[in-house]
Structure formats: structure tokens, C-alpha cells
Design an enzyme around this catalytic site. Structure first.
Site, PDB file in Angstrom:
ATOM      1  N   ASP A  48     -13.918  -8.706 -15.770  1.00 42.69           N
ATOM      2  CA  ASP A  48     -12.579  -7.716 -16.082  1.00 42.69           C
ATOM      3  C   ASP A  48     -13.552  -6.060 -16.182  1.00 42.69           C
ATOM      4  OD1 ASP A  48     -11.275  -9.323 -16.052  1.00 42.69           O
ATOM      5  OD2 ASP A  48      -9.990  -9.057 -17.758  1.00 42.69           O
TER       6      ASP A  48
ATOM      7  N   LYS B  98      -6.727 -13.147 -12.994  1.00 41.21           N
ATOM      8  CA  LYS B  98      -6.626 -14.021 -14.067  1.00 41.21           C
ATOM      9  C   LYS B  98      -5.161 -13.117 -14.808  1.00 41.21           C
ATOM     10  CE  LYS B  98     -10.094 -12.567 -16.922  1.00 41.21           C
ATOM     11  NZ  LYS B  98      -8.784 -11.633 -18.416  1.00 41.21           N
TER      12      LYS B  98
ATOM     13  N   CYS C 226     -11.808 -10.808 -23.494  1.00 37.11           N
ATOM     14  CA  CYS C 226     -11.571 -11.639 -21.980  1.00 37.11           C
ATOM     15  C   CYS C 226     -13.138 -12.312 -22.153  1.00 37.11           C
ATOM     16  CB  CYS C 226     -10.982 -10.808 -21.356  1.00 37.11           C
ATOM     17  SG  CYS C 226      -9.838  -9.654 -21.383  1.00 37.11           S
TER      18      CYS C 226
HETATM   19  N1  TIU Z   1     -10.561  -7.529 -20.474  1.00 39.57           N
HETATM   20  C1  TIU Z   1     -10.182  -7.781 -21.716  1.00 39.57           C
HETATM   21  O1  TIU Z   1     -11.423  -8.073 -22.135  1.00 39.57           O
HETATM   22  N2  TIU Z   1      -8.324  -6.826 -21.891  1.00 39.57           N
HETATM   23  C2  TIU Z   1      -8.643  -6.504 -23.074  1.00 39.57           C
HETATM   24  O2  TIU Z   1      -7.016  -6.265 -23.307  1.00 39.57           O
HETATM   25  N3  TIU Z   1      -9.398  -5.972 -23.894  1.00 39.57           N
HETATM   26  C3  TIU Z   1      -9.462  -5.518 -24.905  1.00 39.57           C
HETATM   27  O3  TIU Z   1     -10.149  -4.911 -25.336  1.00 39.57           O
HETATM   28  N4  TIU Z   1      -8.097  -4.681 -25.098  1.00 39.57           N
END
Ligand code: TIU
Length: 227
Positions: free
Chosen positions: A26, A131, A164
Site C-alpha cells: 500500500d 485488496k 496492513c
Molecule cells: N494500508 C494500511 O495500513 N491501511 C490503513 O488504513 N492504515 C492506517 O494506518 N490507517
């Protein structure tokens, strides 16, 4: 290239690059740049910049070694049909998932904010995995991709460490993969969560994985290539 020895905690790990995937979680504009999902949640998105150069190091080393590289993106369909109502409704963000923002609709596939940051852009042929959840295995074809590639070990980078990245490592560990968090190539909006998140993985003899860093991984791969 035969087995590579990776300095890691709680113990060094031998891995075969041909059976190891680098999974970059991400590294999207929605999390790293102003005006995206991360900022709507009230976060200082500049904190995630710390992971960019280490991710570049890992990516370059993985490409040079011919390893399987997988980039993930968290996001949803434009009609939000795959977004759990509880995920959309929770909290008090300045904008909700699907709302318009300066980088397009928040956390929606195909919008500018959903894309991976330019400095870590996927190369042709690398896997880009969309995802809907926090974990990369949930409602994706990641398990099939890893099985087809003969993969037994995951080197995991990206953001955020305790959300994530953690979820993916926990999912991978339960599915039998040896999961290594590349610590400096991960980052969080909460430095304390980043630190403790890494501690949690490697405590108790590596209760759900290992922790290493980008220089160790790149160095180990380079040393193995030179040998
Ligand atoms: N990619 C991921 O970690 N999504 C989140 O929403 N992370 C946060 O820390 N908000």
C-alpha cells in the site's frame, strides 16, 4: 543463487530468493500524500516518507535478484459494493471512503490517490494486487499467485506497520509462510506503534515472523550473487 543468509531478529534466516516474494504494502498516494485517505483520518502523512528510500533499496535488490515482486493497493470499487458499511461509517474522518478529494475519490480504484507513489512505481511484469481489506490475503488471489510461484517466504515492506503490514504478516504466517518485516521499509503514522509493532512480530522467538532491514536484505542478496 542458492540459500541466502539474512541477518534478522530473533534469529538469522536462510532463504532461497527463487522461493521468496517481496511484498510492498500500500505505498499509495492515498496514504503518503496530502489530500488522501491517510490525511482524512487526521494523520501527519509525512511520517510515512521514512519508508520510501528503504523500499527503493528493497525493490532494486529484489529486481536485481530476479525475485517475485508484489505491490498491493488498498481500495474499493467505484460503486463501493465491496466496501463494508462499517469501514465506511467508522470514525469521524474529514472525508469518507468514496468522497471526492484533491486526488480523486478517497480510496477508490482508478483514482489518482489510489495509485502507487511515483518513486516506487511497479515495473512491467510485477504483480499489482488490489485488496479491499487490510490484509493482502483477504478476498484476493495472493495465495494462488504465491502457490503458482513456489513461494515459501515473504519479505514484507510498506505501510502502515501496525495495520496492513501486520495484518498481512499475520495472515501469511497462519498460512505457513515465513514472513519477514523489513523494518525500516515499513512506517506508521504513530512512531511508537511502528516500534512496538516490529517488537510484537519478533518477540517470543519470532511468534509470527522475523524482522530485518533493507540494508541487510540488499547486502545478503549482493553477497550471495558475488559468491
Ligand atoms: N494500508 C494500511 O495500513 N491501511 C490503513 O488504513 N492504515 C492506517 O494506518 N490507517
Amino acid at each position: 543463487m542458492s540459500e541466502v543468509q539474512l541477518p534478522a531478529e530473533p534469529a538469522p534466516l536462510g532463504f532461497d530468493p527463487a522461493r521468496t516474494a517481496v511484498v510492498i504494502i500500500d505505498m499509495q498516494r492515498d496514504f503518503l500524500e496530502p489530500g488522501g485517505f491517510g490525511e482524512t483520518l487526521g494523520n501527519d502523512v509525512s511520517l510515512l516518507q521514512a519508508a520510501v528510500v528503504p523500499c527503493q533499496t528493497v525493490l532494486a535488490a529484489a529486481r536485481a535478484a530476479g525475485m517475485l515482486v508484489i505491490h498491493t493497493r488498498e481500495g474499493h470499487r467505484a460503486d463501493l459494493s465491496d466496501a463494508p458499511p462499517a469501514k465506511i461509517a467508522r470514525g469521524a474522518p474529514s472525508k469518507r471512503i468514496g468522497d471526492p478529494g484533491p486526488m480523486g475519490r478517497i480510496l477508490i480504484r482508478g483514482e489518482p490517490g489510489h495509485d502507487i507513489v511515483a518513486s516506487l512505481y511497479p515495473a512491467p511484469g510485477e504483480v499489482v494486487l488490489d485488496k479491499p481489506g487490510k490484509g493482502a490475503f483477504h478476498q484476493t488471489d495472493l495465495a494462488q499467485i504465491l502457490q503458482n510461484g513456489g513461494i515459501d517466504t515473504l519479505m514484507v515492506c510498506g505501510v502502515t506497520t501496525e495495520v496492513c503490514v501486520h495484518t498481512t504478516i499475520r495472515e501469511g504466517n497462519d498460512r505457513g509462510y515465513r514472513c519477514v518485516a523489513i523494518g525500516d521499509a515499513c512506517a506508521s503514522y504513530f512512531p511508537e506503534f511502528h516500534r512496538v509493532g516490529l517488537e510484537m512480530i519478533k518477540a517470543q522467538g519470532g511468534i509470527f515472523g522475523w524482522v530485518s532491514d533493507s540494508a541487510c536484505l540488499a547486502g545478503a542478496l549482493a553477497a550471495a550473487k558475488a559468491a
